[in-house]
Design a protein around this motif. Sequence first.
Motif, short mmCIF file in Angstrom:
data_model
loop_
_atom_site.label_atom_id
_atom_site.label_comp_id
_atom_site.label_asym_id
_atom_site.label_seq_id
_atom_site.Cartn_x
_atom_site.Cartn_y
_atom_site.Cartn_z
N LEU A 111 -11.49 32.10 -15.30
CA LEU A 111 -12.21 31.66 -16.49
C LEU A 111 -11.26 31.05 -17.51
O LEU A 111 -11.59 30.06 -18.17
N ARG A 112 -10.08 31.60 -17.66
CA ARG A 112 -9.09 31.04 -18.59
C ARG A 112 -8.71 29.63 -18.18
O ARG A 112 -8.54 28.74 -19.02
N GLY A 113 -8.58 29.40 -16.89
CA GLY A 113 -8.30 28.04 -16.41
C GLY A 113 -9.42 27.08 -16.76
O GLY A 113 -9.18 25.93 -17.15
N GLY A 114 -10.66 27.54 -16.64
CA GLY A 114 -11.80 26.72 -17.03
C GLY A 114 -11.83 26.45 -18.52
O GLY A 114 -12.17 25.34 -18.96
N GLU A 115 -11.50 27.47 -19.32
CA GLU A 115 -11.43 27.30 -20.77
C GLU A 115 -10.38 26.24 -21.14
O GLU A 115 -10.63 25.37 -21.97
N ARG A 116 -9.23 26.33 -20.52
CA ARG A 116 -8.15 25.38 -20.81
C ARG A 116 -8.56 23.97 -20.40
O ARG A 116 -8.34 23.02 -21.13
N ALA A 117 -9.20 23.85 -19.23
CA ALA A 117 -9.62 22.53 -18.76
C ALA A 117 -10.68 21.93 -19.68
O ALA A 117 -10.63 20.73 -19.99
N LEU A 118 -11.63 22.73 -20.13
CA LEU A 118 -12.66 22.22 -21.03
C LEU A 118 -12.06 21.80 -22.37
O LEU A 118 -12.42 20.76 -22.92
#
Length: 175
Positions: A157-164
């Motif tokens: 989820l942190r990776g998704g947050e960073r990508a967004l």
Amino acid sequence: MDMAGTQLRALRAAFFTALVVTLSVASHVLLSRVPLPLGTVVPVAVGVFAVAYALAGRERGLGPIAGLLVPLELAADTLFTSGQAVCYGAAGGPVAGSLRAVGVEVFCGGAVGTPLPGVAVPESGTAAALLDSPDPALPWLLLLAHVGVGLFAAVWLRGGERALARLLAAVSAFA
């Protein structure tokens, strides 16, 4: 572009809820070989959406995400297991008698998921033998597995947050 916009928050929370609840329900049904009553799935989905919407206002780090996701994982598993025990009993079949007389059919009405015959572990498998064993270390191993899943999901989820956040920054710089 702002990550706190109402539509973006609702979209992020809805996507997160759909993904997390679907994966959680599927894995729980697959491992327990018992369907989940709708009376447990719906409150978990509503709770996950409410928490996700409340926290979707800004980008979060790994620590806050994991600090929230691991307890949510444990709470959802506890609710799912309790719902299965109330509605289907220890043997996995419908519970009859006094529970049905006091309105448990409202709670247990409808079920989500069925075991997949080609994917589920047969009764003689090592996983079934491990889960049925009276070993006192088993609850600790299950707790460790749930914490591990929660931490893995937090990193993901942190990776998704960073990508967004990067995508929104690039779109706003381009605009």
